[in-house]
Design a protein around this motif. Sequence first.
Motif, mmCIF file in Angstrom:
data_model
loop_
_atom_site.group_PDB
_atom_site.id
_atom_site.type_symbol
_atom_site.label_atom_id
_atom_site.label_comp_id
_atom_site.label_asym_id
_atom_site.label_seq_id
_atom_site.Cartn_x
_atom_site.Cartn_y
_atom_site.Cartn_z
ATOM 1 N N PHE A 20 -24.072 -12.310 -22.196
ATOM 2 C CA PHE A 20 -24.830 -11.561 -21.205
ATOM 3 C C PHE A 20 -24.956 -10.094 -21.611
ATOM 4 O O PHE A 20 -26.049 -9.525 -21.579
ATOM 5 C CB PHE A 20 -24.160 -11.675 -19.826
ATOM 6 C CG PHE A 20 -24.869 -10.899 -18.759
ATOM 7 C CD1 PHE A 20 -25.975 -11.434 -18.130
ATOM 8 C CD2 PHE A 20 -24.434 -9.634 -18.392
ATOM 9 C CE1 PHE A 20 -26.642 -10.716 -17.131
ATOM 10 C CE2 PHE A 20 -25.091 -8.907 -17.414
ATOM 11 C CZ PHE A 20 -26.194 -9.452 -16.783
ATOM 12 N N THR A 24 -28.604 -8.326 -22.397
ATOM 13 C CA THR A 24 -29.140 -7.352 -21.442
ATOM 14 C C THR A 24 -28.904 -5.906 -21.837
ATOM 15 O O THR A 24 -29.589 -5.021 -21.326
ATOM 16 C CB THR A 24 -28.522 -7.560 -20.045
ATOM 17 O OG1 THR A 24 -27.117 -7.310 -20.122
ATOM 18 C CG2 THR A 24 -28.797 -8.962 -19.522
ATOM 19 N N THR A 28 -20.718 -5.724 -18.380
ATOM 20 C CA THR A 28 -20.162 -6.420 -17.231
ATOM 21 C C THR A 28 -18.874 -5.730 -16.792
ATOM 22 O O THR A 28 -17.971 -5.545 -17.592
ATOM 23 C CB THR A 28 -19.866 -7.887 -17.581
ATOM 24 O OG1 THR A 28 -21.065 -8.498 -18.035
ATOM 25 C CG2 THR A 28 -19.313 -8.644 -16.399
ATOM 26 N N VAL A 65 -25.545 -16.068 -13.304
ATOM 27 C CA VAL A 65 -25.616 -16.502 -14.700
ATOM 28 C C VAL A 65 -25.346 -18.001 -14.760
ATOM 29 O O VAL A 65 -24.381 -18.486 -14.168
ATOM 30 C CB VAL A 65 -24.585 -15.731 -15.561
ATOM 31 C CG1 VAL A 65 -24.610 -16.193 -16.999
ATOM 32 C CG2 VAL A 65 -24.827 -14.227 -15.468
ATOM 33 N N LEU A 73 -25.147 -19.566 -22.636
ATOM 34 C CA LEU A 73 -25.950 -18.995 -21.562
ATOM 35 C C LEU A 73 -27.334 -19.642 -21.565
ATOM 36 O O LEU A 73 -27.998 -19.682 -22.591
ATOM 37 C CB LEU A 73 -26.056 -17.479 -21.757
ATOM 38 C CG LEU A 73 -26.566 -16.711 -20.551
ATOM 39 C CD1 LEU A 73 -25.853 -15.372 -20.462
ATOM 40 C CD2 LEU A 73 -28.047 -16.494 -20.642
ATOM 41 N N TYR A 76 -30.241 -16.236 -16.520
ATOM 42 C CA TYR A 76 -29.628 -15.273 -15.608
ATOM 43 C C TYR A 76 -30.715 -14.614 -14.785
ATOM 44 O O TYR A 76 -31.881 -14.602 -15.167
ATOM 45 C CB TYR A 76 -28.792 -14.232 -16.364
ATOM 46 C CG TYR A 76 -29.598 -13.276 -17.212
ATOM 47 C CD1 TYR A 76 -30.084 -12.081 -16.695
ATOM 48 C CD2 TYR A 76 -29.869 -13.556 -18.548
ATOM 49 C CE1 TYR A 76 -30.821 -11.208 -17.472
ATOM 50 C CE2 TYR A 76 -30.594 -12.699 -19.333
ATOM 51 C CZ TYR A 76 -31.070 -11.521 -18.796
ATOM 52 O OH TYR A 76 -31.804 -10.658 -19.562
#
Length: 95
Positions: A20, A24, A28, A65, A73, A76
């Motif tokens: 993630f 992005t 996190t 997610v 993944l 999301y």
Amino acid sequence: MTDHEQADPMQVLRGAREQFDELTGLATESISSFEPSGDGWSLEFEVLELARVPDTMSLMASYHVDLDAQGRLTGYRRVRRYERGRADAHRSGPR
């Protein structure tokens, strides 16, 4: 690991966070939910989207997610934005 084996939860959490963050460009801060979902996993991440001064005014976001059974993944989406210092009126505890 075969396609029918499910990954270790700690490996899933670490891998999901890495994937993630890389996709992005966001960092996190915490994982606020984690649960199996059918043939994979469903998580919610809390991330800092915009730093402000004072820090309590920084904009945070929650992202839902989705992962497959091996922890890859698959999707999301942002589900909400909020100021760090605000209480969450939508998620009150038991009454």
